[in-house]
Scaffold this motif. Structure first.
Motif, short mmCIF file in Angstrom:
data_model
loop_
_atom_site.label_atom_id
_atom_site.label_comp_id
_atom_site.label_asym_id
_atom_site.label_seq_id
_atom_site.Cartn_x
_atom_site.Cartn_y
_atom_site.Cartn_z
N ASN A 82 0.83 -1.21 0.00
CA ASN A 82 0.00 0.00 0.00
C ASN A 82 0.86 1.26 0.00
OD1 ASN A 82 -2.33 -1.53 0.03
ND2 ASN A 82 -2.54 -1.47 2.25
N GLN A 83 1.94 1.22 0.77
CA GLN A 83 2.84 2.36 0.79
C GLN A 83 3.52 2.55 -0.55
OE1 GLN A 83 5.47 1.57 4.10
NE2 GLN A 83 4.00 2.30 5.63
N GLY A 84 3.92 1.42 -1.17
CA GLY A 84 4.54 1.50 -2.49
C GLY A 84 3.57 2.02 -3.53
N MET A 85 2.30 1.59 -3.45
CA MET A 85 1.29 2.05 -4.39
C MET A 85 1.04 3.54 -4.21
SD MET A 85 -2.58 0.60 -4.97
CE MET A 85 -1.92 -1.05 -5.28
N LEU A 86 0.99 4.00 -2.95
CA LEU A 86 0.78 5.42 -2.69
C LEU A 86 1.93 6.24 -3.24
CD1 LEU A 86 -0.89 7.64 -1.36
CD2 LEU A 86 0.34 7.18 0.78
N LYS A 87 3.15 5.75 -3.06
CA LYS A 87 4.32 6.46 -3.58
C LYS A 87 4.29 6.51 -5.11
CE LYS A 87 9.37 6.41 -3.50
NZ LYS A 87 10.59 5.70 -3.02
N ALA A 88 3.89 5.40 -5.73
CA ALA A 88 3.80 5.36 -7.19
C ALA A 88 2.74 6.35 -7.69
CB ALA A 88 3.46 3.95 -7.66
N ALA A 137 5.43 0.21 -10.02
CA ALA A 137 4.01 0.31 -9.66
C ALA A 137 3.31 -1.02 -9.90
CB ALA A 137 3.32 1.42 -10.46
N ASP A 138 2.25 -1.26 -9.14
CA ASP A 138 1.41 -2.44 -9.28
C ASP A 138 -0.05 -2.02 -9.24
OD1 ASP A 138 3.49 -4.42 -9.38
OD2 ASP A 138 3.73 -4.19 -7.21
N GLY A 139 -0.91 -2.89 -9.77
CA GLY A 139 -2.34 -2.65 -9.67
C GLY A 139 -2.79 -1.39 -10.38
N GLU A 140 -3.60 -0.61 -9.68
CA GLU A 140 -4.17 0.61 -10.27
C GLU A 140 -3.10 1.63 -10.58
OE1 GLU A 140 -7.05 2.99 -11.86
OE2 GLU A 140 -7.17 0.89 -11.24
N ALA A 141 -2.05 1.72 -9.75
CA ALA A 141 -0.96 2.67 -10.01
C ALA A 141 -0.25 2.33 -11.32
CB ALA A 141 0.02 2.65 -8.85
N LYS A 142 -0.09 1.06 -11.60
CA LYS A 142 0.53 0.63 -12.85
C LYS A 142 -0.33 1.03 -14.05
CE LYS A 142 2.54 -3.46 -15.06
NZ LYS A 142 2.80 -4.92 -14.90
#
Length: 265
Positions: A128-134, A189-194
């Motif tokens: 989650n933190q990685g996604m937020l950063k992305a 990025a993964d998921g929606e961020a990607k």
């Protein structure tokens, strides 16, 4: 299950009455309680220690450890599957009854978080933190691309109006867009961020293609084309008179008529 047992009465030594049986949590067969009796026995207070936190939980004396976990969900925020309850140094199963293992009023129970669940929660938190950063990094690139897109639109208007632009304008703007494209490629990025990153990549590439097309159009000077056909009133005169504005002169016959007659025999 019903079973007849003898009962002493005034008229005889023994009489028979029916006894109902029930299976308690944990599989123990006991006599079924009469209507009005508390099916779980008296209430007891249990002291639960969870690391530096301490809770006092009140539950029926004949509850199971699974029942205790359900109450602790509201107090600790840990789901039942994430809890491990220890009593007297041993971990207890959900179907074990409190009173069967010796839990009494003011007994102490230790609550631990399941290591596997804790690890999964840490991994999820990191994701989650990685996604937020992305998301934040993609948003920064999007803001820069928005600024560059306005410059692309300005160049497009100038060229459409028939004016020419220096080639360095296209080169500089293209290089700036490529820098933003490299920033997007470096974002993990993964998921929606990607998905958002991929959308922005396509957006940058479309602006680069637009600049390439504008550069080609800018290299071709615009000229006003006029009708090159000219009409004159000069005509070529041929011997037959065709094409001349003057009528042809009539040709006089060369035959001469006389009154001399030739006589034949």
């Amino acid at each position: 299950m019903k079973k007849s047992v003898p009962k002493r009465s005034e008229n005889s030594s023994f009489s028979f009455r029916k006894i109902d049986w029930e299976v308690r949590p944990g599989g123990m067969l006991v006599q079924k309680r009469e209507v009005g009796d508390d099916p779980f026995g008296p209430m007891i207070k249990i002291k639960v220690s969870h690391y530096s936190y301490h809770y006092e939980i009140t539950v029926p004396a004949q509850s199971t450890f699974g029942d205790l976990k359900k109450v602790l969900v509201q107090e600790t925020g840990l789901e039942s599957k994430e809890q491990r309850l220890l009593f007297r140094g041993k971990e207890k199963e959900d179907n074990e009854c409190l009173h069967m293992v010796g839990v009494k009023d003011m007994s102490k129970v230790i609550l631990l978080e399941d290591p596997a669940c804790k690890e999964r929660k840490l991994e999820e938190m990191k994701r989650n933190q990685g996604m937020l950063k992305a998301y934040e990094e993609v948003a920064k690139v999007r803001a820069e691309v928005d600024k560059l897109s306005q410059k692309v639109l300005t160049l497009e208007k100038i060229i459409h109006n028939g004016s020419q632009v220096a080639d360095k304008e296209f080169v500089v703007l293209t290089e700036l867009l490529m820098v933003e494209l490299l920033k997007l490629d470096a974002i993990q990025a993964d998921g929606e961020a990607k998905k958002q990153r991929r959308i922005e990549v396509h957006r940058v590439q479309s602006f680069v293609d637009t600049l390439d097309n504008l550069k080609v159009r800018n290299s071709i000077p615009l000229t006003s084309c006029s009708n090159a056909v000219s009409v004159t009133t000069r005509w070529e005169t041929f011997e037959s008179g065709v094409g001349s504005l003057n009528a042809p002169v009539p040709i006089q016959s060369a035959t001469k008529i006389t009154q001399d007659w030739e006589l034949f025999d």
